[in-house]
Design an enzyme around this catalytic site. Structure first.
Site, short mmCIF file in Angstrom:
data_model
loop_
_atom_site.label_atom_id
_atom_site.label_comp_id
_atom_site.label_asym_id
_atom_site.label_seq_id
_atom_site.Cartn_x
_atom_site.Cartn_y
_atom_site.Cartn_z
N ARG A 191 2.80 -5.34 46.83
CA ARG A 191 4.04 -6.01 47.25
C ARG A 191 4.72 -6.64 46.04
O ARG A 191 5.77 -7.24 46.16
CB ARG A 191 3.72 -7.14 48.25
CG ARG A 191 3.35 -6.66 49.63
CD ARG A 191 3.40 -7.80 50.63
NE ARG A 191 2.33 -8.77 50.40
CZ ARG A 191 2.52 -10.08 50.33
NH1 ARG A 191 3.72 -10.59 50.45
NH2 ARG A 191 1.50 -10.89 50.16
N ASN A 192 4.06 -6.55 44.89
CA ASN A 192 4.52 -7.28 43.71
C ASN A 192 4.91 -6.36 42.56
O ASN A 192 4.60 -5.18 42.57
CB ASN A 192 3.42 -8.23 43.24
CG ASN A 192 3.23 -9.36 44.22
OD1 ASN A 192 4.20 -9.99 44.63
ND2 ASN A 192 2.00 -9.58 44.64
N GLY A 283 -7.64 -4.36 46.28
CA GLY A 283 -7.74 -5.43 45.29
C GLY A 283 -8.53 -6.62 45.83
O GLY A 283 -9.05 -6.57 46.94
N HIS A 286 -6.16 -8.50 48.67
CA HIS A 286 -5.25 -7.38 48.86
C HIS A 286 -4.05 -7.71 49.74
O HIS A 286 -2.92 -7.51 49.37
CB HIS A 286 -6.08 -6.25 49.47
CG HIS A 286 -5.37 -4.96 49.58
ND1 HIS A 286 -5.25 -4.11 48.53
CD2 HIS A 286 -4.76 -4.38 50.63
CE1 HIS A 286 -4.59 -3.04 48.93
NE2 HIS A 286 -4.28 -3.18 50.19
#
Ligand SMILES: [Zn+2]
Length: 380
Positions: A191-192, A283, A286
């Site tokens: 999202r980044n 991640g 996440h």
């Protein structure tokens, strides 16, 4: 390439002839938000295979209690459509309704199978492990209407949205994978904007696959999130100029985040299986938010369900820069002390960008920073 969940890629898009027939019908109209429209499109294009519509009570309860559909297929978060008491009255006993977008366009027909009460507290307890209204996912659920409507949909109007060029359907992505002759593909969800930790785990993923499907999420954003355009611009640069040539494909995923931690992490993996990915990177935090989910929650969920998912999960340790290793590495592969290490941090990168400063080069590549600092506004 991986098979879709359930073995078959779902296609619920009306043919021109079906579309013409369906549009002639006189059906009650149900107006839906852009967020739900995204889900209608995802169902229609098979992103949510094997789902063919919005889920009924039995399926929702099965997912809440067991993370599976009633047919035994793994599926961790229900896809649901909410309606109000007034809308319920308006629909009455209709067997079919039009789903209508904000602009008045009839975008889909839904076969109404069931309307039932939305039990929000138990939903939140199971999905988010909390009913705290400070949790953005919980807050969103409680702002939804009081009933749920279930049934199959068929898409009449396909709008690929603002980023149509990158908004590739699973069918299209699969065709590209075949053309590229990629057999093993690793999916990457984000999202980044990419810092060097993100890039490093993509490179680690490439060590065991033929290509990386970089698939940033475009959809509902909460205040303070990076704008969709900005994320896409940064990833376009990464994909074209930084990742190994010919080894990445960039496409967006339209998906509304739930911030549901492990459940959502595993859902995002299943969606990439539907795009054909054989591997998926999860991640450390996440799809979480705040301190609601701990790293061990993800490990526990993976230990319990990974065998049922049909996709290989790459759950790397933290990627960091080490001066003694002379580059990026993974925490478990570096034996040096903390004073030699720089840990790329989304929070620190964000703070630097807000102050119009360059974060340390070990955290984010200067060319990406330059690109970002040229933007008028970075955040929603
Ligand atoms: Zn080291």
């Amino acid at each position: 390439m991986n098979n879709p969940l359930g073995g078959k890629l779902i296609n619920r898009i009306a043919t021109p002839r079906q579309r013409a027939c369906l549009l002639k019908l006189a059906l009650p109209e149900l107006h839906i938000s852009e967020e739900r429209f995204i889900e209608v499109r995802n169902i229609a294009h098979g992103v949510y295979s094997p789902l063919t519509g919005f889920l009924g009570k039995k399926e929702v309860n099965s997912i809440l209690s067991s993370w599976h559909l009633t047919n035994g297929i793994f599926w961790p978060i229900p896809i649901i459509l909410d309606i109000s008491f007034a809308e319920r009255k308006k629909i009455k006993d209709a067997r079919r309704v039009f789903l209508v977008a904000g602009n008045g366009k009839k975008i889909a027909v839904m076969d109404v199978k069931e309307i039932y009460l939305f039990k929000k507290t138990s939903f939140c307890k199971q999905i988010f492990k909390t009913t705290d209204m400070k949790h953005p996912g919980v807050k969103k659920i409680f702002s939804r209407k009081e009933y749920l409507i279930a049934g199959n949909i068929i898409l009449l109007h396909d709008d690929r949205g603002e980023f149509a060029h990158y908004n590739l359907s699973p069918k299209k992505v699969r065709e590209i994978f075949v053309k590229k002759n990629w057999k093993k593909i690793v999916g990457f969800h984000t999202r980044n904007v990419p810092h060097r930790g993100h890039e490093h785990v993509q490179r680690e993923g490439l060590k065991v696959t033929d290509g990386v499907f970089v698939n940033p999420l475009v959809g509902y954003k909460k205040s303070g999130d990076f704008r969709n355009e900005v994320v896409l611009k940064a990833y376009t640069y990464l994909s074209r100029h930084i990742l190994p040539r010919g080894k990445s494909l960039l496409g967006i995923l339209e998906h509304n985040p739930y911030y549901a931690g492990p459940r959502e992490a595993l859902l995002t993996a299943m969606l990439r299986k539907n795009f054909g990915c054989t591997h998926f990177i999860i991640g450390r935090d996440h799809t979480g938010v705040g301190n609601y989910y701990a790293p061990r929650d993800y490990e526990k969920a993976l230990a319990k369900y990974n065998a049922k998912m049909g996709i290989i999960i790459l759950h790397f340790k933290e990627a960091l820069f080490c001066h003694d290793c002379k580059g990026m590495t993974l925490e478990n592969l570096c034996l040096h002390g903390e004073n030699q290490r720089v840990r790329p941090s989304g929070t620190k990168v964000r703070a630097a960008l807000i102050a119009k400063r360059h974060p340390p080069e070990e955290m984010m590549r200067p060319e990406i920073v330059n690109l970002l600092l040229r933007e008028k506004s970075l955040f929603v």
